[in-house]
Write an enzyme that holds these catalytic residues in place. Structure first.
Site, short mmCIF file in Angstrom:
data_model
loop_
_atom_site.label_atom_id
_atom_site.label_comp_id
_atom_site.label_asym_id
_atom_site.label_seq_id
_atom_site.Cartn_x
_atom_site.Cartn_y
_atom_site.Cartn_z
N LYS A 18 -10.64 6.18 11.05
CA LYS A 18 -10.74 7.00 12.25
C LYS A 18 -12.21 7.31 12.54
O LYS A 18 -12.67 7.18 13.66
CB LYS A 18 -9.93 8.29 12.05
CG LYS A 18 -9.96 9.21 13.22
CD LYS A 18 -9.04 10.41 13.02
CE LYS A 18 -9.29 11.44 14.12
NZ LYS A 18 -8.45 12.62 13.99
N GLU A 76 -15.81 5.04 1.16
CA GLU A 76 -15.00 4.03 0.45
C GLU A 76 -14.74 2.84 1.37
O GLU A 76 -14.92 1.68 0.99
CB GLU A 76 -13.65 4.62 0.02
CG GLU A 76 -13.73 5.69 -1.06
CD GLU A 76 -13.83 7.09 -0.51
OE1 GLU A 76 -14.36 7.27 0.62
OE2 GLU A 76 -13.40 8.02 -1.21
N GLY A 91 -5.52 11.61 10.96
CA GLY A 91 -5.48 10.43 10.07
C GLY A 91 -4.11 10.23 9.43
O GLY A 91 -3.56 9.13 9.43
N ARG A 92 -3.54 11.31 8.88
CA ARG A 92 -2.27 11.17 8.16
C ARG A 92 -1.07 11.07 9.10
O ARG A 92 0.07 10.96 8.64
CB ARG A 92 -2.10 12.31 7.16
CG ARG A 92 -2.26 13.70 7.75
CD ARG A 92 -2.44 14.75 6.65
NE ARG A 92 -2.73 16.07 7.18
CZ ARG A 92 -3.93 16.51 7.51
NH1 ARG A 92 -4.99 15.70 7.40
NH2 ARG A 92 -4.12 17.75 7.95
N GLU A 101 -2.16 17.60 2.28
CA GLU A 101 -3.37 17.73 3.09
C GLU A 101 -3.09 18.62 4.30
O GLU A 101 -3.99 19.27 4.83
CB GLU A 101 -3.88 16.34 3.53
CG GLU A 101 -5.34 16.34 3.94
CD GLU A 101 -5.94 14.93 4.04
OE1 GLU A 101 -6.58 14.48 3.08
OE2 GLU A 101 -5.76 14.29 5.08
N HIS A 119 14.16 7.21 -16.16
CA HIS A 119 13.77 6.79 -17.50
C HIS A 119 12.36 7.24 -17.82
O HIS A 119 11.73 6.70 -18.73
CB HIS A 119 13.92 5.27 -17.61
CG HIS A 119 15.33 4.84 -17.35
ND1 HIS A 119 16.29 4.81 -18.35
CD2 HIS A 119 15.97 4.52 -16.20
CE1 HIS A 119 17.45 4.43 -17.82
NE2 HIS A 119 17.29 4.27 -16.51
N LYS A 154 -16.86 15.45 -1.27
CA LYS A 154 -17.62 14.35 -0.64
C LYS A 154 -19.11 14.67 -0.65
O LYS A 154 -19.94 13.82 -0.97
CB LYS A 154 -17.17 14.16 0.82
CG LYS A 154 -15.82 13.52 1.00
CD LYS A 154 -15.55 13.28 2.49
CE LYS A 154 -14.11 12.91 2.75
NZ LYS A 154 -13.78 12.83 4.16
O1 F6P Z 1 -10.98 12.65 3.17
C1 F6P Z 1 -9.77 12.85 3.80
C2 F6P Z 1 -9.64 12.01 5.04
O2 F6P Z 1 -10.45 12.52 6.04
C3 F6P Z 1 -8.20 11.91 5.48
O3 F6P Z 1 -7.79 13.00 6.22
C4 F6P Z 1 -8.20 10.62 6.20
O4 F6P Z 1 -6.91 10.12 6.38
C5 F6P Z 1 -9.04 9.78 5.28
O5 F6P Z 1 -10.04 10.67 4.81
C6 F6P Z 1 -9.67 8.57 5.90
O6 F6P Z 1 -10.48 8.89 6.98
P1 F6P Z 1 -10.95 7.78 7.99
O7 F6P Z 1 -9.75 7.22 8.65
O8 F6P Z 1 -11.85 8.49 8.96
O9 F6P Z 1 -11.69 6.73 7.21
#
Ligand code: F6P
Length: 556
Positions: free
Chosen positions: A218, A224, A276-277, A362, A393, A521
């Protein structure tokens, strides 16, 4: 969708003022106290005994959209349900719901609307944000996704790698896995972790000439995702393959996507009113569309849209998301069970617990109310789980005999996708129902004694029997659906989204921000040069310094 509702009513404003003045209104406080009184009233009551009432199961179930949600194996009775519904009414769930669907900026800390529902508003009924209807753009993006998906599905592309994390990974990863029987497109892989192992293991499976990368972010700044995207670029270069046509971007940040070198026709944007979620319904769902085809993807949206309509129109007691939320409130804030196990007896829903962890934790893992006051009740629960029967199990021992009560949410399809393996499915269903029954019934000491009577005697019999006692009276709910297809999955995911919304409104939480992810972060950014030894770790606490020393000693 209807036109925007008028601004939130006078009742909510009065409530907000009351909250500001005293932290919590008298009315709300009274409601929570009532719930506690009910908790005390039912303590020790036999769950199984509730079924002496012949219509217990039907009375405490919701049937909607071809699914059955059975919450009769909980301690909720008529007065408790009334108290829970009263809580929902006092919190003005209906007004908040209408405000959300109408595009009001209910994400107050970020000044944003919350409109993932617009992404599945397939009829295109206007939804207005800041004076403009967002639907033409939403539907145009869906058409563009469809066109690209058709082109790619008809091309030589064999592997698609979705690079994203959190909401840009969990939704499509969960759904692609869930809908495996409907796959007729390229193979989809998901790389999320900054641990190089993730992308390295994935690239080993792919042929660079026949692989396309989706960079899903987003913000297009997530460390990452951007690190993995750059590694994918470098891999292609090292294999002598040009970038051209190899990358697709899914993002709200069109400038950053362009700066990464992705041409505009391969960028699919979405607005900041898609959290995002909650984003699997739009461009972030592209990998799912590639896997199951545009028609299948639309069926997924249709299922969610049907759940939206149900949520907006069904009376509270017949409203599946509302009742699911109220059961959650009863178990967590009412009875104090701070955990919730999600147990799909559906192996293809293996990623659902992880998906729901983000969705629920979240969203509702917050310590302050909308007005910035400390919460006076517990925030959302710890959500976790595994598919059945695997979990049986592993951790069910604790669920059955541990000293903590873990409310369980079972789910199972009436039908599997493998008619030739119907006997597997029968076993699966039997196990699911058996676990819920075992949790409720338990096993008394007398029954345990009878079990071991032939093997032991005297004190040893007593000791052995005690190990075989199950306290029982442990609550669970069960969601049954006909078959896991795209439409049904859409219904289930939207059901949980609205559940989170309702719980958030009752707790007076902003379910749509996530400030709690920021601090880590920031600290990670500062620690980077200390890990690489470009900067001393002098200012750090002793523990962090010791850990860094160990890493430095052992890194070469
Ligand atoms: O760090 C949490 C977060 O902001 C989530 O809410 C989000 O889904 C995820 O990181 C990834 O964010 P992006 O889509 O901006 O890479």
């Amino acid at each position: 969708m209807p036109q925007p509702a008028p601004a939130l009513g006078a009742r909510r404003r009065r409530r907000a003022i009351a909250l500001r003045a005293s932290g919590i209104s008298q009315e709300t406080k009274q409601m929570w106290d009532d719930l506690k009184h009910h908790a005390a009233r039912i303590e020790g009551r036999s769950l199984a005994g509730l079924f002496d009432a012949p219509s217990r199961a039907e009375d405490f179930s919701v049937s909607a959209l071809g699914m059955l949600f059975d919450y009769s194996k909980t301690q909720i009775d008529e007065p408790i349900r009334d108290a829970l519904v009263a809580l929902a009414e006092t919190a003005d769930v209906a007004a908040r719901r209408d405000a959300m669907f109408a595009g009001e900026k209910i994400n107050e800390t970020e000044g944003r609307a919350v409109l993932h529902t617009a992404l599945r508003n397939l009829d295109g009924t206007p939804v207005v944000v800041d004076g403009a209807d967002v639907m033409p753009e939403v539907l145009a993006t869906l058409d563009r996704m469809t066109a690209l998906a058709e082109t790619l599905r008809a091309s030589h592309v064999r592997d698609v790698v979705n690079i994203g994390i959190g909401g840009s990974d969990l939704g499509p990863a969960m759904a692609v896995r869930a809908l495996a029987p409907f796959h007729d497109g390229p193979r989809c892989h998901f790389v999320s972790n900054v641990d190089g192992a993730d992308i390295a293991d994935t690239l080993r499976l792919c042929d660079p000439a026949h692989t396309v990368f989706i960079v899903a972010s987003k913000t297009f700044t997530t460390i990452e995702t951007m690190t993995n995207a750059r590694t994918a670029k470098a891999w292609l270069a090292s294999e002598g393959i040009a970038d051209e046509g190899k990358f697709i971007a899914l993002s709200s940040n069109l400038e950053k996507a362009a700066a990464f070198g992705i041409p505009a026709e391969r960028v699919f944007g979405f607005e900041d009113w898609v959290g995002g979620r909650y984003s699997v319904w739009g461009p972030i769902g592209l990998s799912l569309m590639l896997a199951i085809g545009p028609e299948g993807f639309r069926a997924f949206l249709r299922g969610a849209q049907a759940m939206d309509t149900h949520f907006r129109t069904a009376p509270w007691r017949e409203n599946m998301p509302v009742m699911l939320a109220l059961v959650g409130i009863w178990h967590n804030q009412g009875l104090g069970h701070a955990t919730r196990a999600v147990l799909p007896y559906d192996n293809r829903l293996a990623r659902l617990p992880a998906y729901l962890q983000q969705l629920e934790m979240e969203s509702n893992g917050k310590g302050v109310s909308m007005d910035g006051q400390d919460l006076t009740v517990a925030s959302g629960p710890v959500v976790w789980g595994e598919p059945g029967t695997n979990g049986q199990h592993a951790f069910y021992q604790l669920i059955h005999q541990g000293t903590r009560v873990v409310p369980c949410e079972f789910m199972v399809a009436a039908q599997g996708h493998e008619p030739e393996l119907a006997h597997h499915h029968h076993l699966l269903v039997a196990n699911c129902l058996a676990q819920a029954e075992a949790l409720m019934r338990g096993r008394t000491l007398d029954e345990a004694r009878a079990k071991v009577a032939g093997q032991f005697e005297g004190a040893e019999l007593e000791r052995q029997a005690r190990h075989r006692v199950f306290p029982g009276n442990r609550p669970s709910t069960t969601l049954v659906y006909p078959r896991l297809d795209p439409e049904t999955l859409g219904k289930i995911i939207a059901l949980y989204e609205h559940r989170v919304f309702v719980e958030g409104v009752i707790l007076d939480i902003n379910s749509y921000d996530q400030w709690g992810v920021e601090l880590g972060k920031e600290l990670a950014t500062a620690l980077g040069p200390m890990v690489t030894q470009d900067q001393p770790a002098d200012g750090k606490d002793g523990s962090t310094q010791q850990l860094l020393r160990f890493v430095h000693r052992n890194a070469t």
